[in-house]
Design a protein around this motif. Structure first.
Motif, PDB file in Angstrom:
ATOM      1  N   PRO A  69       1.020  -1.438  -0.149  1.00  0.00           N
ATOM      2  CA  PRO A  69      -0.186   0.413   0.034  1.00  0.00           C
ATOM      3  C   PRO A  69       0.890   1.294  -0.272  1.00  0.00           C
ATOM      4  N   THR A  70       1.639   1.514   0.447  1.00  0.00           N
ATOM      5  CA  THR A  70       2.562   2.518   0.646  1.00  0.00           C
ATOM      6  C   THR A  70       3.425   2.805  -0.402  1.00  0.00           C
ATOM      7  N   LEU A  71       4.079   1.795  -1.301  1.00  0.00           N
ATOM      8  CA  LEU A  71       5.135   2.017  -2.127  1.00  0.00           C
ATOM      9  C   LEU A  71       3.467   2.284  -2.895  1.00  0.00           C
ATOM     10  N   LYS A  72       2.762   1.540  -3.446  1.00  0.00           N
ATOM     11  CA  LYS A  72       1.540   2.695  -3.972  1.00  0.00           C
ATOM     12  C   LYS A  72       0.881   3.917  -4.722  1.00  0.00           C
ATOM     13  N   ALA A  73       1.048   4.526  -3.113  1.00  0.00           N
ATOM     14  CA  ALA A  73       0.903   6.033  -2.637  1.00  0.00           C
ATOM     15  C   ALA A  73       2.493   6.289  -3.303  1.00  0.00           C
ATOM     16  N   ARG A  74       3.461   5.614  -3.006  1.00  0.00           N
ATOM     17  CA  ARG A  74       4.590   7.115  -2.994  1.00  0.00           C
ATOM     18  C   ARG A  74       5.061   6.781  -4.811  1.00  0.00           C
ATOM     19  N   ALA A  75       4.371   5.391  -4.969  1.00  0.00           N
ATOM     20  CA  ALA A  75       5.115   5.881  -7.159  1.00  0.00           C
ATOM     21  C   ALA A  75       4.052   6.125  -7.490  1.00  0.00           C
ATOM     22  N   LYS A  76       2.304   7.311  -6.888  1.00  0.00           N
ATOM     23  CA  LYS A  76       1.570   7.493  -7.916  1.00  0.00           C
ATOM     24  C   LYS A  76       2.271   9.080  -7.991  1.00  0.00           C
ATOM     25  N   VAL A  77       2.494   8.933  -6.586  1.00  0.00           N
ATOM     26  CA  VAL A  77       3.148  10.832  -5.790  1.00  0.00           C
ATOM     27  C   VAL A  77       4.878  11.146  -7.402  1.00  0.00           C
ATOM     28  N   TYR A  78       5.208   9.796  -7.045  1.00  0.00           N
ATOM     29  CA  TYR A  78       6.895  10.114  -7.884  1.00  0.00           C
ATOM     30  C   TYR A  78       5.902  10.646  -9.251  1.00  0.00           C
ATOM     31  N   VAL A  79       5.598   9.378  -9.709  1.00  0.00           N
ATOM     32  CA  VAL A  79       4.968   9.717 -11.001  1.00  0.00           C
ATOM     33  C   VAL A  79       4.342  10.894 -11.576  1.00  0.00           C
TER      34      VAL A  79
END
Length: 240
Positions: free
Chosen positions: A184-194
């Motif tokens: 879940p954390t990786l998904k959220a951070r990935a969205k922000v990073y993209v």
């Protein structure tokens, strides 16, 4: 054939020594068959202990190598330690990505395994050394012992790229568990990073088309996933 000579000479020696009454005949026969018997024993012993009449023959086989991980972002080669102090390892691998069952190297003192980093396509090179008879004549005399092509050693060398991870089975389980926990954390951070990468790209080129934006988004997502996997692997290895 040498075993047949041994048996025949032993029987003939017994017959000549026991059943031949004339010394003039018995003595030469005893010497001849005695020498044959002793000679047979000597050469059989040399063949058994020193591989007399044989040479070392090495053959090499190259196989394809594929990751055993279901995660496409992780190229993985697994190993299981055998015994204490991690002196011996059994490696688990696949030859193709579509292969359902994994393969593994043999757990034997005659088998050695090495992992090397290469820029070429990942592969497995297996070198097998065996004892073979140096000629048909030697095989005729000693081949009945069944030691032709006796295994001396097997050397497996795995050539992997720099982005591959080489993990023990316990490390792989820990990584999988950590990956699920962090998902879940990786998904959220990935969205922000993209989103940030797209914003940066559009700032540099406000006229970007939708296709170009999609391309940047995919590249950013892949880059973040790669960095995340690398970071989690470092955590797993540090905690092992």
């Amino acid at each position: 054939m040498i075993l047949i000579i041994l048996v025949i000479s032993a029987i003939a020696l017994l017959i000549s020594f026991v059943y031949t009454s004339r010394n003039s005949v018995r003595l030469p026969l005893t010497i001849v068959f005695g020498l044959l018997l002793v000679g047979s024993v000597v050469f059989i012993s040399k063949n058994d202990n020193q591989h007399y009449g044989m040479v070392k023959t090495t053959t090499a086989k190259t196989s394809k190598l594929a990751s055993v991980s279901a995660n496409k972002q992780l190229n993985l080669l697994l190993y299981q330690s055998v015994g204490s102090a991690d002196k011996h390892r059994v490696y688990v691998y696949k030859q193709t990505a579509s292969q359902k069952k994994t393969q593994h190297t043999k757990a034997s003192v005659k088998v050695t395994n090495h992992v090397k980093t290469s820029q070429n396509t990942p592969k497995l090179v297996t070198k097998t050394t065996r004892w073979t008879y140096k000629s048909n004549a030697m095989k005729f005399w000693f081949g009945i012992a069944g030691n032709d092509h006796e295994l001396i050693s097997t050397n497996n060398t795995f050539y992997v790229n720099a982005d591959w991870a080489v993990l023990s089975s316990s490390q792989a389980k820990a990584f999988s568990k950590l990956m699920k926990q962090q998902q879940p954390t990786l998904k959220a951070r990935a969205k922000v990073y993209v989103q940030n990468q797209v914003k940066t790209a559009m700032t540099k080129d406000p006229t970007m088309s939708q296709a170009e934006i999609t391309k940047v988004s995919k590249a950013a997502a892949a880059q973040y996933q790669q960095n995340a996997v690398k970071s989690l692997l470092q955590q797993v290895k540090a905690n092992d």
